[in-house]
Scaffold this motif. Structure first.
Motif, PDB file in Angstrom:
ATOM      1  N   PHE A   8       0.813  -1.209   0.000  1.00 16.10           N
ATOM      2  CA  PHE A   8       0.000   0.000   0.000  1.00 16.10           C
ATOM      3  C   PHE A   8       0.855   1.272   0.000  1.00 16.10           C
ATOM      4  O   PHE A   8       0.321   2.371   0.045  1.00 16.10           O
ATOM      5  CB  PHE A   8      -0.916   0.007   1.236  1.00 16.10           C
ATOM      6  N   SER A   9       2.156   1.107  -0.061  1.00 23.08           N
ATOM      7  CA  SER A   9       3.073   2.216   0.155  1.00 23.08           C
ATOM      8  C   SER A   9       3.991   2.429  -1.035  1.00 23.08           C
ATOM      9  O   SER A   9       4.191   1.539  -1.870  1.00 23.08           O
ATOM     10  CB  SER A   9       3.909   1.935   1.411  1.00 23.08           C
ATOM     11  N   LYS A  10       4.576   3.618  -1.103  1.00 25.67           N
ATOM     12  CA  LYS A  10       5.588   3.901  -2.116  1.00 25.67           C
ATOM     13  C   LYS A  10       6.844   3.066  -1.896  1.00 25.67           C
ATOM     14  O   LYS A  10       7.684   2.956  -2.787  1.00 25.67           O
ATOM     15  CB  LYS A  10       5.939   5.390  -2.101  1.00 25.67           C
ATOM     16  N   HIS A  11       6.954   2.460  -0.729  1.00 26.20           N
ATOM     17  CA  HIS A  11       8.135   1.647  -0.429  1.00 26.20           C
ATOM     18  C   HIS A  11       8.115   0.303  -1.128  1.00 26.20           C
ATOM     19  O   HIS A  11       8.992  -0.534  -0.897  1.00 26.20           O
ATOM     20  CB  HIS A  11       8.267   1.453   1.084  1.00 26.20           C
ATOM     21  N   LEU A  12       7.126   0.102  -1.998  1.00 28.40           N
ATOM     22  CA  LEU A  12       7.088  -1.119  -2.792  1.00 28.40           C
ATOM     23  C   LEU A  12       8.325  -1.228  -3.683  1.00 28.40           C
ATOM     24  O   LEU A  12       8.673  -2.309  -4.161  1.00 28.40           O
ATOM     25  CB  LEU A  12       5.812  -1.133  -3.648  1.00 28.40           C
ATOM     26  N   HIS A  13       8.999  -0.086  -3.882  1.00 30.73           N
ATOM     27  CA  HIS A  13      10.202  -0.103  -4.722  1.00 30.73           C
ATOM     28  C   HIS A  13      11.318  -0.941  -4.106  1.00 30.73           C
ATOM     29  O   HIS A  13      12.253  -1.325  -4.811  1.00 30.73           O
ATOM     30  CB  HIS A  13      10.699   1.325  -4.978  1.00 30.73           C
ATOM     31  N   ILE A  14      11.233  -1.234  -2.803  1.00 30.42           N
ATOM     32  CA  ILE A  14      12.226  -2.120  -2.181  1.00 30.42           C
ATOM     33  C   ILE A  14      12.272  -3.453  -2.921  1.00 30.42           C
ATOM     34  O   ILE A  14      13.337  -4.034  -3.137  1.00 30.42           O
ATOM     35  CB  ILE A  14      11.886  -2.355  -0.694  1.00 30.42           C
ATOM     36  N   LEU A  15      11.089  -3.931  -3.338  1.00 28.93           N
ATOM     37  CA  LEU A  15      10.994  -5.215  -4.034  1.00 28.93           C
ATOM     38  C   LEU A  15      11.066  -5.065  -5.549  1.00 28.93           C
ATOM     39  O   LEU A  15      11.644  -5.908  -6.230  1.00 28.93           O
ATOM     40  CB  LEU A  15       9.671  -5.912  -3.659  1.00 28.93           C
ATOM     41  N   LEU A  16      10.481  -3.990  -6.078  1.00 29.71           N
ATOM     42  CA  LEU A  16      10.328  -3.880  -7.527  1.00 29.71           C
ATOM     43  C   LEU A  16      11.465  -3.156  -8.234  1.00 29.71           C
ATOM     44  O   LEU A  16      11.530  -3.183  -9.466  1.00 29.71           O
ATOM     45  CB  LEU A  16       9.004  -3.171  -7.842  1.00 29.71           C
ATOM     46  N   ALA A  17      12.360  -2.518  -7.486  1.00 30.34           N
ATOM     47  CA  ALA A  17      13.464  -1.797  -8.134  1.00 30.34           C
ATOM     48  C   ALA A  17      14.322  -2.733  -8.978  1.00 30.34           C
ATOM     49  O   ALA A  17      14.815  -2.344 -10.041  1.00 30.34           O
ATOM     50  CB  ALA A  17      14.321  -1.100  -7.081  1.00 30.34           C
ATOM     51  N   PHE A  18      14.487  -3.966  -8.522  1.00 27.73           N
ATOM     52  CA  PHE A  18      15.346  -4.918  -9.245  1.00 27.73           C
ATOM     53  C   PHE A  18      14.738  -5.330 -10.583  1.00 27.73           C
ATOM     54  O   PHE A  18      15.387  -5.191 -11.628  1.00 27.73           O
ATOM     55  CB  PHE A  18      15.657  -6.126  -8.364  1.00 27.73           C
ATOM     56  N   PRO A  19      13.488  -5.845 -10.621  1.00 30.28           N
ATOM     57  CA  PRO A  19      12.919  -6.144 -11.947  1.00 30.28           C
ATOM     58  C   PRO A  19      12.723  -4.899 -12.799  1.00 30.28           C
ATOM     59  O   PRO A  19      12.850  -4.955 -14.026  1.00 30.28           O
ATOM     60  CB  PRO A  19      11.577  -6.811 -11.614  1.00 30.28           C
ATOM     61  N   ASN A  20      12.427  -3.760 -12.174  1.00 30.87           N
ATOM     62  CA  ASN A  20      12.180  -2.550 -12.952  1.00 30.87           C
ATOM     63  C   ASN A  20      13.435  -2.069 -13.662  1.00 30.87           C
ATOM     64  O   ASN A  20      13.374  -1.645 -14.819  1.00 30.87           O
ATOM     65  CB  ASN A  20      11.648  -1.439 -12.046  1.00 30.87           C
ATOM     66  N   THR A  21      14.582  -2.129 -12.992  1.00 27.34           N
ATOM     67  CA  THR A  21      15.830  -1.722 -13.645  1.00 27.34           C
ATOM     68  C   THR A  21      16.267  -2.755 -14.683  1.00 27.34           C
ATOM     69  O   THR A  21      16.905  -2.407 -15.682  1.00 27.34           O
ATOM     70  CB  THR A  21      16.957  -1.520 -12.613  1.00 27.34           C
ATOM     71  N   PHE A  22      15.912  -4.013 -14.467  1.00 29.76           N
ATOM     72  CA  PHE A  22      16.268  -5.053 -15.439  1.00 29.76           C
ATOM     73  C   PHE A  22      15.457  -4.882 -16.724  1.00 29.76           C
ATOM     74  O   PHE A  22      15.997  -4.980 -17.836  1.00 29.76           O
ATOM     75  CB  PHE A  22      16.025  -6.441 -14.856  1.00 29.76           C
ATOM     76  N   TYR A  23      14.160  -4.625 -16.572  1.00 28.61           N
ATOM     77  CA  TYR A  23      13.292  -4.495 -17.744  1.00 28.61           C
ATOM     78  C   TYR A  23      13.197  -3.058 -18.254  1.00 28.61           C
ATOM     79  O   TYR A  23      12.436  -2.772 -19.183  1.00 28.61           O
ATOM     80  CB  TYR A  23      11.888  -5.010 -17.421  1.00 28.61           C
TER      81      TYR A  23
END
Length: 435
Positions: A225-240
């Motif tokens: 529910f938070s902007k801190h979701l990037h803790i998990l998604l930063a890795f796939p997001n930078t890969f893709y």
């Protein structure tokens, strides 16, 4: 009776991880609502981007103060949570500091955790001051309404409390303090509790232990529910993320095929369509809602940290225009969440709610204010591309609704009639030399 704490711990662990898994499944479902896109190219560059940007924090440190503090919080929070392994073992099997048999290595690890916990606490306090006392401009833009503003502070409070509980847990653990190994920071906190009995210290230590692990589980589930979701998604997001040059735009396949056919002297533009082609629903040009975007763009929306670096670099925003690249990403995520809730409420199918991303969330004024300069893309510390969403939505306005601004329509008319953006006949282009 001795097994009751272990049972309660197992229930809390299963409930916390189960709820998190349910939300992750919903997250993946929402991202897959986007159109498919081929991101299987340049694997070597993609792995390099993920390593340097997500793991190495290379783009964060371009702003040294915030960057270095973020690296401390990032490294500290990840490494300190290694101790969660020991907490899980102790909680499930009723042991106490199960890994202490590692001897001096254990002392080194816990000592490192304590130092990092103290550094994280200090860094988080600085972040709180920057956000609430100094009030950096990018944290107080128009899109930072009550929830985004409060969300940032809630995360900081979470981290302060978790680090404090960790240190208090160690400081009141008589057995750990007696080891005199690893209590690098907690030894200075322990005297605060020196007047208490051993029984009282045990109660405080157990309370801090329970609150620490429960706090971690709550924080884990708060991420969705938070902007801190990037803790998990930063890795796939930078890969893709985008690996093509930033100035290179993608062409629409349907338009490219049409142009190729027009330029092919052997093509028969009056030929009958292939069998069954008439039954196909024509693809929409551009995007008016989240389902028209591709799944990488939707992943971008969920990964947005709301840090505002993109907006602080945006020349349109700096000159007073309504455009904020951060708001584009926040609006996309909000609409995607709304669509996801609609699907949940209608047994897995989307029921038209009469709303869309265009106009209901993102205004046309915002879209046309963009200069396509890529400053937002360059500034983002986790490879988010707001420009791609803006371009797709502008394509929809131009190609589906013929709703380009008057200035743009005039320019395209001039190019069609005069071969240049200016309203002058080609024969008159050199008249300036006679003036």
């Amino acid at each position: 009776m001795n097994y009751i704490p272990n049972i309660l711990f197992a229930i809390a662990l299963i409930a916390g991880i189960g709820y998190f898994a349910m939300n992750v499944k919903k997250l993946v479902r929402n991202i897959k609502l986007g159109k498919d896109v081929d991101v299987s190219d340049n694997k070597e560059q993609r792995w390099k981007n993920m390593t340097m940007i997500a793991l190495g924090q290379s783009k964060m440190v371009k702003r040294p103060v915030a960057g270095i503090l973020h690296v401390i919080v990032y490294v500290g929070f990840v490494i300190i949570n290694i101790e969660v392994l020991e907490i899980i073992i102790d909680g499930l099997f009723g042991t106490h500091r199960a890994l202490s048999s590692m001897g001096s290595l254990y002392g080194f690890l816990i000592g490192s955790f304590e130092v990092l916990a103290a550094l994280v606490f200090v860094s988080v306090v600085v972040f709180w001051i920057r956000r609430n006392v100094i009030k950096l401009k990018r944290f107080w833009k128009a899109e930072m309404t009550s929830w985004p503003k409060n969300d940032g502070n809630i995360i900081l409070y979470f981290e302060m409390v978790l680090m404090t509980l960790f240190l208090v847990m160690n400081a009141t653990d008589v057995h750990f303090q007696d080891m005199q190994s690893g209590n690098v920071i907690s030894q200075f906190i322990a005297p605060l509790f020196s007047g208490l009995s051993e029984a009282s210290l045990h109660v405080i230590e157990r309370s801090a232990w329970w609150l620490h692990i429960l706090g971690i589980l709550v924080f884990l589930n708060y991420l969705y529910f938070s902007k801190h979701l990037h803790i998990l998604l930063a890795f796939p997001n930078t890969f893709y993320g985008r690996v093509k040059p930033k100035g290179q735009f993608d062409n629409l396949e349907a338009v490219t095929n049409e142009v190729k056919m027009m330029m092919d002297p052997n093509a028969d533009s009056f030929a009958a369509p292939a069998e069954g082609a008439e039954d196909e629903v024509p693809a929409k040009f551009g995007a008016s809602d989240v389902q028209d975007l591709n799944w990488v763009q939707l992943l971008n929306a969920y990964t947005c940290t709301e840090c505002g670096r993109c907006t602080s670099e945006c020349p349109a925003n700096l000159t007073g225009k309504k455009l904020s690249p951060r708001k584009i990403m926040m609006d996309t995520r909000d609409r995607l969440e709304e669509v996801g809730k609609n699907i949940d409420a209608n047994n897995g199918t989307f029921k038209d709610d009469g709303k869309q991303l265009l106009d209901d969330y993102i205004t046309r004024e915002e879209l046309w204010a963009c200069t396509s300069c890529n400053a937002c893309v360059e500034a983002c510390p986790v490879s988010i591309d707001p420009l791609s969403i803006i371009v797709d939505m502008r394509r929809y306005l131009v190609m589906e609704q013929s709703a380009a601004p008057v200035e743009l329509n005039n320019m395209m008319t001039n190019i069609e009639n005069n071969g240049a953006p200016w309203p002058y006949n080609q024969m008159d282009r050199l008249n300036w030399k006679d003036e």
